[in-house]
Structures are given as structure tokens and as C-alpha cells.
Design an enzyme around this catalytic site. Sequence first.
Site, mmCIF file in Angstrom:
data_model
loop_
_atom_site.group_PDB
_atom_site.id
_atom_site.type_symbol
_atom_site.label_atom_id
_atom_site.label_comp_id
_atom_site.label_asym_id
_atom_site.label_seq_id
_atom_site.Cartn_x
_atom_site.Cartn_y
_atom_site.Cartn_z
ATOM 1 N N CYS A 119 0.831 -1.199 0.000
ATOM 2 C CA CYS A 119 0.000 0.000 0.000
ATOM 3 C C CYS A 119 0.870 1.255 0.000
ATOM 4 O O CYS A 119 0.665 2.169 -0.806
ATOM 5 C CB CYS A 119 -0.936 -0.015 1.211
ATOM 6 N N CYS A 120 1.852 1.291 0.889
ATOM 7 C CA CYS A 120 2.773 2.432 0.936
ATOM 8 C C CYS A 120 3.531 2.576 -0.381
ATOM 9 O O CYS A 120 3.792 3.688 -0.844
ATOM 10 C CB CYS A 120 3.776 2.266 2.071
ATOM 11 N N CYS A 201 -0.964 8.083 7.378
ATOM 12 C CA CYS A 201 -2.301 7.836 6.844
ATOM 13 C C CYS A 201 -3.262 7.500 7.994
ATOM 14 O O CYS A 201 -2.873 6.886 8.989
ATOM 15 C CB CYS A 201 -2.264 6.689 5.847
ATOM 16 N N CYS A 204 -3.588 3.838 9.377
ATOM 17 C CA CYS A 204 -2.377 3.227 9.923
ATOM 18 C C CYS A 204 -1.715 4.077 11.011
ATOM 19 O O CYS A 204 -0.564 3.830 11.371
ATOM 20 C CB CYS A 204 -1.381 2.955 8.801
ATOM 21 N N CYS A 227 7.722 4.055 5.882
ATOM 22 C CA CYS A 227 6.778 3.898 4.779
ATOM 23 C C CYS A 227 7.444 3.403 3.508
ATOM 24 O O CYS A 227 6.771 2.954 2.584
ATOM 25 C CB CYS A 227 6.080 5.225 4.492
#
Length: 243
Positions: A119-120, A201, A204, A227
Site C-alpha cells: 500500500c505504501c 495515513c 495506519c 513507509c
Amino acid sequence: MLDDTLDGRAARLNQRYRHHAATEVLRRAVNDPDLGRVALVSSFGAESVVLLHMVSVAAPGLPVLFIDTQMLFPETLEYQREVSARLGLTNVQVIRASDEQVALHDPHGTLHKTDADACCNFRKTLPLEQALSGYDAWITGRKRFQNGERAALEFFEPEPPLRLRVNPLAHWRPEDVQEYMIENNLPRHPLVAKGYPSIGCAPCTSPVKPGEDPRAGRWRGSEKSECGIHFIGGRMVRGKVPA
């Protein structure tokens, strides 16, 4: 013979600026030929306003790259607009993954639950890498007191294969950050007062309890601590985006 490798340039710059204060490192570095084209990368997080203010004084037209992961807190987005306007930053560029990339890799917005690294990677690391392709160096707000891989941080460090990284606040203490904000009457990120000393985010990031490490709220409950846009063990960490 002049060593023009990344390591050589970083060593030369660290020697040149070893006795300089953070503000002078920033002011001089943005025009240093050993760095070339420079941009500031800012999360507009808890302590970002310090470097943003320094840039507004030294080089208000310097490119400021803000990565909108499209999963940020609404407070961060509003803070970004407020700080940019208040400081007179004239070249803030919002960086994000394309709609096509989001639809391909995370159509339901749940990838962070199953693979936070991936995702990062597609929301932050890859868009930033593309944005930085036109620059020779970028400025970060990392500091030694943040521990882990940052404990031996220098003002300048190589980022193979092509860029240098500039860390003007590398030697600052937590109290230095707070004093600078107070002395310059800088606006605080609204989430700091709610227990978020490190802000990423929304899915998270969680509040931090008294006595915990300031970054304990980032990816809580996992071994993840970065990240992916920063070095881990001297290398860029890149999660795998699912095919």
C-alpha cells in the site's frame, strides 16, 4: 582528483557544512552546485512546519512535494492548505497515485490491512520516485532523535543510484523543534493536541500513550516502522505491488 560519486559528494558536503546550523545548511544547500536541482518533500505532519518555514524564508519558490496518499486525515489536508497560504509557499506540488493505479491495486481501499508495504509502495513510494526523477537531491525532516536507522544520520547522505538526500534537522533535539515553533509562532498540526506526535495515513496511525516512542502509533502492532521512502539499513525499502 575530485570524487564525483554520490558517496564522494555526500562526504564533501558533510565536511563543508559540518559546523553549520540547520538554517544555514538549508539556505546554502539549495544553491550548492554539488547538490544540483533540489526539492523539499513534506508530509505536512507534526513537525513539518519547521522546514517549511525555513524554506519560506530562504527560498519560497523551492518545489515542495506533498504526497497525498488519498488516505490522509482530513486535518492533514486542511493543515497543508493553511500552512502553504500562511507561509507564502509558491510552488507546492501535490503528488498522488493515478486513479488507474488505485483502481488496479486497491479498488476497495483495503490493501493496507493485508499488505501495508504494498500500500505504501504504490500510494507513496512510487509516486514520489516519479516526482523526484527531475531532481538531484531532496530535503527531508528526519532527525537522529527518532532512533532506529536514523540514529547516525548526517546532513547529507547518498541515495543510490542518482540522488542525494539533505537532512538539515539531523542533529536537532526534540526541544529544538518545539522552541523553533514557539519562537516563530508557527501553527501546529491539529492532531498533535489529540495525541498524535507522528502522523501518517488515517488507517495506519493511532494516538500515542504517555511514555511511548513518538512513532509507536505508526503501523501499531506490526514490525513496520518506515513507509518506504526512507532508507532501512542503507537501502530503499519497496513493498511489492500485487500484479
